[in-house]
Design a protein around this motif. Structure first.
Motif, short mmCIF file in Angstrom:
data_model
loop_
_atom_site.label_atom_id
_atom_site.label_comp_id
_atom_site.label_asym_id
_atom_site.label_seq_id
_atom_site.Cartn_x
_atom_site.Cartn_y
_atom_site.Cartn_z
N GLY A 14 1.21 -1.12 0.40
CA GLY A 14 0.48 0.55 -0.21
C GLY A 14 0.77 1.27 -0.10
N SER A 15 2.24 0.93 -0.48
CA SER A 15 2.67 2.29 -0.17
C SER A 15 2.71 3.30 -1.80
N ALA A 31 -12.81 4.05 6.66
CA ALA A 31 -12.45 2.81 7.39
C ALA A 31 -11.11 2.83 7.97
N ASP A 32 -10.00 2.90 8.96
CA ASP A 32 -9.28 2.48 9.60
C ASP A 32 -8.36 1.21 8.33
N VAL A 33 -7.06 1.86 8.47
CA VAL A 33 -5.98 0.97 7.05
C VAL A 33 -5.10 0.45 7.79
N VAL A 34 -4.74 -0.83 7.93
CA VAL A 34 -3.03 -0.89 7.92
C VAL A 34 -2.53 -0.84 6.72
N LEU A 35 -1.81 -0.52 5.99
CA LEU A 35 -0.04 -1.17 5.02
C LEU A 35 0.88 -1.44 4.77
N THR A 36 0.97 -2.25 4.13
CA THR A 36 2.40 -2.99 4.31
C THR A 36 3.02 -2.66 3.60
N TYR A 37 4.61 -3.22 3.61
CA TYR A 37 4.82 -2.32 2.13
C TYR A 37 6.29 -3.08 2.50
N ALA A 38 7.67 -3.55 1.21
CA ALA A 38 8.49 -4.34 1.67
C ALA A 38 9.53 -3.28 1.47
N SER A 40 9.80 0.61 0.45
CA SER A 40 9.90 1.78 0.57
C SER A 40 9.06 2.23 1.85
N ARG A 41 9.58 2.12 2.78
CA ARG A 41 8.80 2.75 4.29
C ARG A 41 8.41 3.96 4.19
N ALA A 44 5.05 4.85 2.44
CA ALA A 44 4.42 3.73 2.99
C ALA A 44 4.02 4.83 4.33
N GLU A 45 4.80 5.11 5.46
CA GLU A 45 4.63 6.07 6.23
C GLU A 45 3.59 7.62 6.12
N ALA A 46 4.06 7.78 5.14
CA ALA A 46 3.42 9.45 4.42
C ALA A 46 1.88 9.04 3.97
N VAL A 47 1.37 7.45 3.36
CA VAL A 47 0.66 7.38 3.29
C VAL A 47 -0.05 7.52 4.88
N ALA A 48 -0.11 6.12 6.11
CA ALA A 48 0.07 6.34 6.41
C ALA A 48 -1.06 7.53 7.74
N ALA A 49 0.10 8.63 7.46
CA ALA A 49 0.02 9.25 7.70
C ALA A 49 -0.54 10.64 7.32
N GLU A 50 -1.04 10.81 6.18
CA GLU A 50 -2.04 11.33 5.32
C GLU A 50 -3.12 10.54 5.46
N ILE A 51 -3.88 9.37 6.67
CA ILE A 51 -4.74 8.63 6.14
C ILE A 51 -4.64 8.90 7.92
N SER A 52 -4.50 8.99 8.36
CA SER A 52 -4.67 9.87 10.04
C SER A 52 -4.34 11.61 10.27
N GLU A 53 -4.09 11.84 9.57
CA GLU A 53 -4.81 13.02 9.66
C GLU A 53 -5.68 13.50 9.28
N SER A 54 -6.46 12.57 8.40
CA SER A 54 -7.79 12.79 7.80
C SER A 54 -9.03 12.48 9.44
#
Length: 246
Positions: A14-15, A31-38, A40-41, A44-54
């Protein structure tokens, strides 16, 4: 939209690209979302942060989909952190292109591990936690049913396999009210297959609509399957490919 309010989704790979678009769309739908990456840390963390900010909860987990133990652990970590799992999106993938004769056992093993073994392992692990109304959505490819050109035998074989996997899951899990479907993108403008890249013009010529799709086009179909509108859809193979398969 709040169609997925109270739901927890796990999106593998999901990165970036289609995976990131899916993660964002599911979060936008509540939804709350967990995403994995291999690898691209940061992405991935930028996408997670964007979701958290929403306003939604999100977590980026490192899990190489070529490693079945890591895949299963990501499912268990999701449940441990968020208390449940409602939606599994098997999205992680690699593109394999080259002469059939040049493929090695190692390249075969890696592609099959990521495209077939990982969705199998993730679905098996998720099935222990999914409740009635649970969703398993696997991202296939238009090349899983119509290859159309040389040098894609391995990739196409792996994407064809997820069709059988998902149809089997639909049968095995249907009695519990869990659906399993495949979404097959065609030419989608991502960094793996940019609309201005080599060969893009040739791909456009094979599309009745005449243009590439966007990652959001795929995410919209995934969101429909994940939401109330997908409750009576299972064992289906849905193309988002601009007519490539027509």
């Amino acid at each position: 939209m709040t169609e997925l309010a109270g739901k927890v989704a796990l999106v593998t790979g999901g990165s970036r690209g289609i995976g990131a678009a899916i993660a964002r769309r599911l979060a936008a739908d509540g939804a709350d979302v967990v995403l994995t990456y291999a690898a691209s840390r940061d992405q991935a963390e930028a996408v997670a942060a964007e979701i958290s900010e929403s306003g939604r909860r999100s977590l980026a987990l490192r899990a190489d989909s070529a490693d079945p133990d890591a895949v299963a652990a990501a499912v268990e970590r999701t449940v441990a952190e968020f208390g449940r799992l409602d939606i599994l999106v098997n999205n992680a993938g690699v593109f394999a292109y080259g002469p059939f004769e040049a493929e090695t056992r190692e390249s075969y093993a890696r592609v099959m591990a990521i495209h077939v073994q990982a969705p199998f392992v993730a679905a098996q692990a998720a099935s222990r936690h999914l409740r009635e109304g649970g969703r398993i959505i696997t991202i296939g490819s238009c090349l899983g049913e119509r290859v159309g050109a040389p040098n894609m035998t391995l990739y196409s074989a792996s994407k064809a396999a997820v069709i059988g996997l998902s149809k089997g899951l639909a049968q095995d899990l249907g009695a519990r009210g869990i659906t399993a479907n495949v979404v097959q993108p065609g030419p989608i403008d991502t960094d793996m297959n940019p609309a201005d890249g080599d060969g893009a013009d040739a791909q456009r010529q094979g599309l009745p609509l005449g243009h590439y799709g966007s990652a959001d086009d795929v995410a919209a179909t995934v969101a429909h399957l994940a939401g109330p509108g997908g409750r009576f859809i299972t064992g289906a193979v849905i193309s988002v490919d601009g007519g490539f398969s027509a």
